[in-house]
Scaffold this active site. Sequence first.
Site, PDB file in Angstrom:
ATOM      1  N   GLY A 152     -35.753 -30.864 -22.761  1.00 43.03           N
ATOM      2  CA  GLY A 152     -35.244 -31.779 -23.785  1.00 43.03           C
ATOM      3  C   GLY A 152     -34.800 -33.099 -23.189  1.00 43.03           C
ATOM      4  O   GLY A 152     -34.984 -34.163 -23.790  1.00 43.03           O
ATOM      5  N   THR A 153     -34.227 -33.044 -21.986  1.00 43.26           N
ATOM      6  CA  THR A 153     -33.804 -34.275 -21.319  1.00 43.26           C
ATOM      7  C   THR A 153     -35.006 -35.154 -20.997  1.00 43.26           C
ATOM      8  O   THR A 153     -34.963 -36.375 -21.189  1.00 43.26           O
ATOM      9  CB  THR A 153     -33.036 -33.938 -20.032  1.00 43.26           C
ATOM     10  N   HIS A 196     -37.063 -27.614 -13.232  1.00 42.17           N
ATOM     11  CA  HIS A 196     -35.988 -26.728 -13.647  1.00 42.17           C
ATOM     12  C   HIS A 196     -36.220 -25.317 -13.120  1.00 42.17           C
ATOM     13  O   HIS A 196     -37.298 -24.984 -12.630  1.00 42.17           O
ATOM     14  CB  HIS A 196     -35.866 -26.690 -15.179  1.00 42.17           C
ATOM     15  N   LYS A 248     -36.116 -21.307 -17.642  1.00 36.79           N
ATOM     16  CA  LYS A 248     -36.133 -22.267 -18.747  1.00 36.79           C
ATOM     17  C   LYS A 248     -37.395 -22.065 -19.582  1.00 36.79           C
ATOM     18  O   LYS A 248     -38.516 -22.107 -19.060  1.00 36.79           O
ATOM     19  CB  LYS A 248     -36.059 -23.706 -18.225  1.00 36.79           C
ATOM     20  N   SER A 298     -29.589 -33.227 -25.495  1.00 34.90           N
ATOM     21  CA  SER A 298     -30.508 -32.501 -24.623  1.00 34.90           C
ATOM     22  C   SER A 298     -29.876 -32.250 -23.263  1.00 34.90           C
ATOM     23  O   SER A 298     -30.311 -31.368 -22.518  1.00 34.90           O
ATOM     24  CB  SER A 298     -31.813 -33.282 -24.466  1.00 34.90           C
ATOM     25  N   PHE A 315     -25.729 -32.683 -21.492  1.00 29.92           N
ATOM     26  CA  PHE A 315     -24.342 -33.127 -21.653  1.00 29.92           C
ATOM     27  C   PHE A 315     -23.744 -33.719 -20.381  1.00 29.92           C
ATOM     28  O   PHE A 315     -22.596 -34.146 -20.392  1.00 29.92           O
ATOM     29  CB  PHE A 315     -23.469 -31.962 -22.124  1.00 29.92           C
ATOM     30  N   THR A 341     -32.297 -26.663 -26.767  1.00 28.46           N
ATOM     31  CA  THR A 341     -33.422 -27.572 -27.002  1.00 28.46           C
ATOM     32  C   THR A 341     -34.625 -26.784 -27.519  1.00 28.46           C
ATOM     33  O   THR A 341     -34.631 -25.560 -27.536  1.00 28.46           O
ATOM     34  CB  THR A 341     -33.811 -28.320 -25.716  1.00 28.46           C
TER      35      THR A 341
END
Length: 238
Positions: free
Chosen positions: A146-147, A136, A140, A102, A104, A77
Amino acid sequence: MKIALIGYGKMGKMIEEIARSRGHEIVSIIDIDNQQDFESEAFASADVAIEFTNPAVAYGNYLKAWARGVKVVSGSTGWLKEHGDDVRKACSEDGKTLFWASNFSIGVAIFSAVNRYLAKIMNQFPQYDVELEETHHVHKLDHPSGTAITLGEEIVAALDRKEGWGEDTTDPKLLRIDNIRRGEVPGIHTIRYDSDADCITITHDAHSRRGFALGAVLAAEYTKEHSGLLTISDMFKF
């Protein structure tokens, strides 16, 4: 199926384990110290490359894979703003294939469908304000995740009272997205609709990266038989 891995951190190793357990062959593993292997016959023999790296190198990895005729599945992302138009053109006009998501995780795909449906309902009830929070691990690099951006854009698309999203914003026309970085948290996303009377909250809390890795392998299996710019909504018809 023959799979190449681009990026061999924790996620890459878990993808390798799951792919092998599903009967797939790992023909090439590319990490930061063997970039020359993009030019190898082994890499070119892959049906699909699964790419999990970082925003700075993801787009370049796509170009290298496409140059060798290899389809790409990517969970990286942070590149979309700068390279999104180029990727869309490559997939729609130049015959390239990228399955990008973003996130899976099958659970996140379900959560996203619930988010879209709930936002559609809540458009009728302006007394509820909405905010989104994502947590997160400290490694990161991008924020919001991205999610979170995907979930936020789904909310904005459904709510007439929101014109966009922002971090730490107090603008009532913007969906507020807060981000927290702590420990080794795989990923928590919470959407909260709050009013004077009550609060409605939905949360997805990942226990590990395993759900993301399985989803990436499922996406690779789907991508082998499909072309163009692909997303989770193509694979899961919710």
